[in-house]
Design a protein around this motif. Structure first.
Motif, short mmCIF file in Angstrom:
data_model
loop_
_atom_site.label_atom_id
_atom_site.label_comp_id
_atom_site.label_asym_id
_atom_site.label_seq_id
_atom_site.Cartn_x
_atom_site.Cartn_y
_atom_site.Cartn_z
N LYS A 1 0.83 -1.21 0.00
CA LYS A 1 0.00 0.00 0.00
C LYS A 1 0.87 1.25 0.00
O LYS A 1 0.58 2.21 -0.74
N VAL A 2 1.94 1.25 0.79
CA VAL A 2 2.86 2.40 0.80
C VAL A 2 3.46 2.61 -0.59
O VAL A 2 3.53 3.74 -1.09
N SER A 3 3.87 1.54 -1.24
CA SER A 3 4.46 1.66 -2.58
C SER A 3 3.46 2.21 -3.59
O SER A 3 3.84 2.98 -4.48
N GLN A 4 2.19 1.83 -3.46
CA GLN A 4 1.17 2.35 -4.37
C GLN A 4 0.94 3.84 -4.14
O GLN A 4 0.80 4.61 -5.10
N ILE A 5 0.89 4.26 -2.88
CA ILE A 5 0.68 5.68 -2.58
C ILE A 5 1.86 6.50 -3.07
O ILE A 5 1.68 7.57 -3.67
N GLU A 6 3.07 6.01 -2.84
CA GLU A 6 4.27 6.75 -3.22
C GLU A 6 4.62 6.60 -4.70
O GLU A 6 5.56 7.26 -5.19
N LYS A 7 3.89 5.74 -5.41
CA LYS A 7 4.16 5.47 -6.82
C LYS A 7 5.58 4.94 -7.03
O LYS A 7 6.30 5.34 -7.95
N ASP B 1 25.53 3.00 -1.21
CA ASP B 1 24.92 3.36 -2.51
C ASP B 1 23.64 2.57 -2.74
O ASP B 1 22.65 3.11 -3.26
N VAL B 2 23.64 1.29 -2.36
CA VAL B 2 22.43 0.47 -2.48
C VAL B 2 21.34 1.03 -1.59
O VAL B 2 20.19 1.20 -2.01
N GLN B 3 21.67 1.35 -0.36
CA GLN B 3 20.68 1.88 0.58
C GLN B 3 20.08 3.19 0.09
O GLN B 3 18.86 3.40 0.17
N GLU B 4 20.93 4.09 -0.42
CA GLU B 4 20.43 5.38 -0.88
C GLU B 4 19.49 5.23 -2.08
O GLU B 4 18.45 5.88 -2.15
N PHE B 5 19.86 4.35 -3.01
CA PHE B 5 18.98 4.17 -4.17
C PHE B 5 17.67 3.49 -3.78
O PHE B 5 16.60 3.84 -4.29
N LEU B 6 17.75 2.54 -2.86
CA LEU B 6 16.53 1.90 -2.37
C LEU B 6 15.61 2.94 -1.72
O LEU B 6 14.40 2.95 -1.97
N ARG B 7 16.16 3.78 -0.87
CA ARG B 7 15.34 4.79 -0.17
C ARG B 7 14.60 5.68 -1.14
O ARG B 7 13.43 6.00 -0.95
N GLY B 8 15.29 6.08 -2.19
CA GLY B 8 14.68 7.02 -3.13
C GLY B 8 13.66 6.39 -4.06
O GLY B 8 12.67 7.04 -4.43
N ASN B 9 13.87 5.14 -4.44
CA ASN B 9 13.11 4.58 -5.56
C ASN B 9 12.28 3.34 -5.25
O ASN B 9 11.46 2.94 -6.07
N TYR B 10 12.49 2.75 -4.09
CA TYR B 10 11.80 1.50 -3.77
C TYR B 10 11.19 1.54 -2.38
O TYR B 10 11.63 2.29 -1.51
N VAL B 11 10.20 0.70 -2.20
CA VAL B 11 9.77 0.28 -0.87
C VAL B 11 10.26 -1.15 -0.73
O VAL B 11 9.98 -1.99 -1.60
N TYR B 12 11.00 -1.43 0.33
CA TYR B 12 11.68 -2.71 0.48
C TYR B 12 11.07 -3.51 1.62
O TYR B 12 10.95 -3.01 2.75
N VAL B 13 10.69 -4.76 1.33
CA VAL B 13 10.09 -5.62 2.36
C VAL B 13 10.79 -6.97 2.35
O VAL B 13 11.06 -7.54 1.29
N LYS B 14 11.11 -7.46 3.53
CA LYS B 14 11.73 -8.79 3.67
C LYS B 14 10.71 -9.75 4.25
O LYS B 14 10.12 -9.50 5.30
N ILE B 15 10.51 -10.86 3.54
CA ILE B 15 9.56 -11.90 3.97
C ILE B 15 10.33 -13.15 4.33
O ILE B 15 11.07 -13.71 3.51
N GLU B 16 10.17 -13.60 5.57
CA GLU B 16 10.79 -14.83 6.03
C GLU B 16 9.70 -15.86 6.35
O GLU B 16 8.56 -15.49 6.64
#
Length: 227
Positions: free
Chosen positions: A34-40, A67-82
């Motif tokens: 839902k967060v990813s949809q709102i933030e596009k 660099d990975v963390q910064e790009f993730l913050r700007g462009n992705y919503v990241y979720v870990k499923i275990e």
């Protein structure tokens, strides 16, 4: 002895998580979607396991990379499923984490699933070193947001410091509140901050502030609609 070995294994997993964790990691697929949809933004789902060697390597060698963390913050919503019995609601259906592995056809860990809106963009199994993973993250964003037409093989040979596409997203107040409650990377502002971070999600009611932040290269600005 068996209990001692199990305890040491659990401590190793805990230490690894605390040392190399990504502060903005979600653990609930429904909320992160839902967060990813709102933030596009793209949603990156990491199907992982605490006993998986390459999952731990991903945490320590890749996810810890600045660099990975910064790009993730700007462009992705990241979720870990275990694996486990934790329940979430995703696209109108309730799943346990164990069921999510089956629903996405995950056969091994780590497996990375990229989702945009309600559709799966691609699925990438296995471990990649940080430079290759960052290349993949950038490539997928360029394909989805910038309509890039080249192949990954072609793109991977190029030097590219692509940061993302600065975008203003018009949102309802209740959606903005949902983001502010659930996304640690989101910040409410009514003036332009003295120090602007282009990878922070700024939430504002001011059109002028939104436009200024956008012109400064902020990847996501959520502008709350007055209607």
């Amino acid at each position: 002895m068996r209990n001692l070995i199990r305890l040491l294994s659990m401590l190793l997993v805990l230490i690894t998580t605390l040392s190399f964790g990504y502060e903005y990691t979600f653990t609930d697929l429904g909320i992160s979607h839902k967060v990813s949809q709102i933030e596009k933004k793209l949603l990156l789902v990491n199907f992982s396991s605490p006993t998986c060697y390459y999952c731990r390597r991903f945490e320590s060698e890749v996810l810890s990379n600045k660099d990975v963390q910064e790009f993730l913050r700007g462009n992705y919503v990241y979720v870990k499923i275990e694996p486990g019995s934790y329940k979430t609601t995703f696209l109108g259906k309730t799943y346990t984490n164990d069921q999510l592995f089956g629903a996405f056809g995950v056969r091994g860990t780590p497996t990375f699933v990229f989702i945009k809106d309600q559709g799966q963009v691609t699925q990438v199994p296995g471990f990649m070193p940080a430079p290759d993973f960052l290349k993949a993250l950038r490539f997928i964003v360029k394909v989805v947001d910038d309509n890039y037409k080249g192949s990954f093989e072609e793109y991977s040979k190029k030097e590219d410091n692509y940061k993302g596409k600065p975008t203003i997203v018009n949102v309802k107040k209740e959606d903005a509140d949902f983001v502010l409650k659930n996304d640690k990377n989101a910040q409410s502002v009514e003036t332009v901050p003295s120090k602007v971070d282009i990878n922070t999600v700024y939430v504002t009611t001011s059109t002028d502030v939104a436009k200024k932040l956008n012109s400064m290269g902020v990847i996501r600005v959520l502008l709350i609609s007055s209607k």
